[in-house]
Design a protein around this motif. Structure first.
Motif, PDB file in Angstrom:
ATOM      1  N   UNK A   1     -37.028   1.428   6.362  1.00  0.00           N
ATOM      2  CA  UNK A   1     -37.642   0.029   6.166  1.00  0.00           C
ATOM      3  C   UNK A   1     -39.107   0.235   6.585  1.00  0.00           C
ATOM      4  N   UNK A   2     -39.691   0.208   5.696  1.00  0.00           N
ATOM      5  CA  UNK A   2     -40.935   0.694   5.969  1.00  0.00           C
ATOM      6  C   UNK A   2     -41.825  -0.657   7.140  1.00  0.00           C
ATOM      7  N   UNK A   3     -41.633  -1.816   7.306  1.00  0.00           N
ATOM      8  CA  UNK A   3     -42.627  -2.286   8.430  1.00  0.00           C
ATOM      9  C   UNK A   3     -41.645  -1.950   9.629  1.00  0.00           C
ATOM     10  N   UNK A   4     -40.256  -2.286  10.298  1.00  0.00           N
ATOM     11  CA  UNK A   4     -39.961  -1.766  11.223  1.00  0.00           C
ATOM     12  C   UNK A   4     -39.874  -0.625  11.999  1.00  0.00           C
ATOM     13  N   UNK A   5     -39.507   0.680  11.304  1.00  0.00           N
ATOM     14  CA  UNK A   5     -39.663   1.936  11.145  1.00  0.00           C
ATOM     15  C   UNK A   5     -38.245   2.173  11.609  1.00  0.00           C
ATOM     16  N   UNK A   6     -37.440   1.709  11.246  1.00  0.00           N
ATOM     17  CA  UNK A   6     -35.678   1.635  11.147  1.00  0.00           C
ATOM     18  C   UNK A   6     -35.462   2.234  10.203  1.00  0.00           C
ATOM     19  N   UNK A   7     -34.167   2.929  10.316  1.00  0.00           N
ATOM     20  CA  UNK A   7     -34.009   3.561   9.094  1.00  0.00           C
ATOM     21  C   UNK A   7     -32.180   4.336   9.438  1.00  0.00           C
ATOM     22  N   UNK A   8     -32.084   5.006   8.326  1.00  0.00           N
ATOM     23  CA  UNK A   8     -30.844   6.158   7.972  1.00  0.00           C
ATOM     24  C   UNK A   8     -30.867   6.668   7.032  1.00  0.00           C
ATOM     25  N   UNK A   9     -29.883   7.986   7.614  1.00  0.00           N
ATOM     26  CA  UNK A   9     -29.718   8.516   6.584  1.00  0.00           C
ATOM     27  C   UNK A   9     -28.401   9.528   6.315  1.00  0.00           C
ATOM     28  N   UNK A  10     -27.725   9.734   5.055  1.00  0.00           N
ATOM     29  CA  UNK A  10     -26.783   9.935   5.520  1.00  0.00           C
ATOM     30  C   UNK A  10     -26.707  11.250   4.809  1.00  0.00           C
ATOM     31  N   UNK A  11     -25.813  12.999   4.317  1.00  0.00           N
ATOM     32  CA  UNK A  11     -25.861  13.534   3.291  1.00  0.00           C
ATOM     33  C   UNK A  11     -24.197  14.045   3.558  1.00  0.00           C
ATOM     34  N   UNK A  12     -23.477  13.975   1.931  1.00  0.00           N
ATOM     35  CA  UNK A  12     -22.459  14.257   1.901  1.00  0.00           C
ATOM     36  C   UNK A  12     -22.304  15.648   1.431  1.00  0.00           C
ATOM     37  N   UNK A  13     -21.673  16.171   1.803  1.00  0.00           N
ATOM     38  CA  UNK A  13     -21.759  17.892   1.111  1.00  0.00           C
ATOM     39  C   UNK A  13     -20.219  18.827   0.619  1.00  0.00           C
ATOM     40  N   UNK A  14     -20.170  18.852  -0.653  1.00  0.00           N
ATOM     41  CA  UNK A  14     -18.986  19.298  -1.189  1.00  0.00           C
ATOM     42  C   UNK A  14     -19.020  20.132  -2.665  1.00  0.00           C
ATOM     43  N   UNK A  15     -17.994  20.525  -3.140  1.00  0.00           N
ATOM     44  CA  UNK A  15     -18.280  21.287  -4.519  1.00  0.00           C
ATOM     45  C   UNK A  15     -18.357  19.684  -5.077  1.00  0.00           C
ATOM     46  N   UNK A  16     -18.927  20.310  -5.889  1.00  0.00           N
ATOM     47  CA  UNK A  16     -19.474  19.136  -7.288  1.00  0.00           C
ATOM     48  C   UNK A  16     -18.655  19.262  -8.769  1.00  0.00           C
ATOM     49  N   UNK A  17     -18.001  18.829  -9.709  1.00  0.00           N
ATOM     50  CA  UNK A  17     -16.907  18.606  -9.916  1.00  0.00           C
ATOM     51  C   UNK A  17     -16.884  18.275 -11.531  1.00  0.00           C
ATOM     52  N   UNK A  18     -16.868  19.139 -12.739  1.00  0.00           N
ATOM     53  CA  UNK A  18     -16.765  17.958 -14.088  1.00  0.00           C
ATOM     54  C   UNK A  18     -15.118  17.147 -13.918  1.00  0.00           C
ATOM     55  N   UNK A  19     -15.691  15.672 -13.693  1.00  0.00           N
ATOM     56  CA  UNK A  19     -13.902  14.784 -14.409  1.00  0.00           C
ATOM     57  C   UNK A  19     -13.327  15.368 -15.631  1.00  0.00           C
TER      58      UNK A  19
END
Length: 155
Positions: free
Chosen positions: A76-94
């Motif tokens: 939120x640029x106006x309030x300068x509040x934010x969150x960020x998430x990173x999920x790490x793993x192996x990508x596989x094709x179903x």
């Protein structure tokens, strides 16, 4: 100019996954030709895994079999509040036909391409943080109450 300082609060893995599941778009980070590559994609969190679909010529198909990072956030640029998430793993094709049929119903592509490939990332590591008002607790064991998403979702 921002006059109120902000704090940083680490998210628990469960809270980070909830937030990841609450937004429709993120970025997959993988290696292509020995260089880092980032692609924005829409996704769906299904049974704790990040699922996305792509067409046969998509660069993201090169991520299959690699350890990847998947990042999503809200800012939120106006309030300068934010969150960020990173999920790490192996990508596989179903490849299982029954599973493909189910996931194709759940993940609707945004692009007008024939999305014939489905990629699943089963996170082995999930991290996240939240930029908060300075008067909120920063201890992940005592998070502030979760409400609606801080950014309005398009109707």
């Amino acid at each position: 100019m921002l006059t109120d300082p902000r704090g940083l609060r680490e998210l628990t893995a469960d809270e980070a996954l909830r937030r990841l599941g609450g937004v429709p778009v993120g970025r997959i980070v993988f290696t292509s030709n020995a260089l880092p590559t980032i692609r924005p994609v829409n996704h769906r969190l299904v049974d704790g895994a990040v699922v996305l679909r792509c067409h046969g010529g998509a660069a993201v198909l090169g991520a299959v079999g690699q350890v990847v990072a998947y990042e999503a956030d809200e800012i939120d640029l106006a309030s300068r509040l934010a969150w960020s998430v990173i999920a790490t793993g192996i990508a596989g094709e179903v490849s299982d036909p029954d599973e493909l049929a189910q996931l194709e119903r759940l993940v609707e592509p945004w692009l007008a391409h024939d999305m014939t490939h489905t990629i699943r990332i089963r996170p082995q590591l999930v991290t996240g943080f939240e930029v908060i008002a300075a008067d909120q607790p920063t201890d992940a064991r005592h998070p502030p109450p979760m409400g609606e998403s801080m950014l309005a979702q398009p109707g």
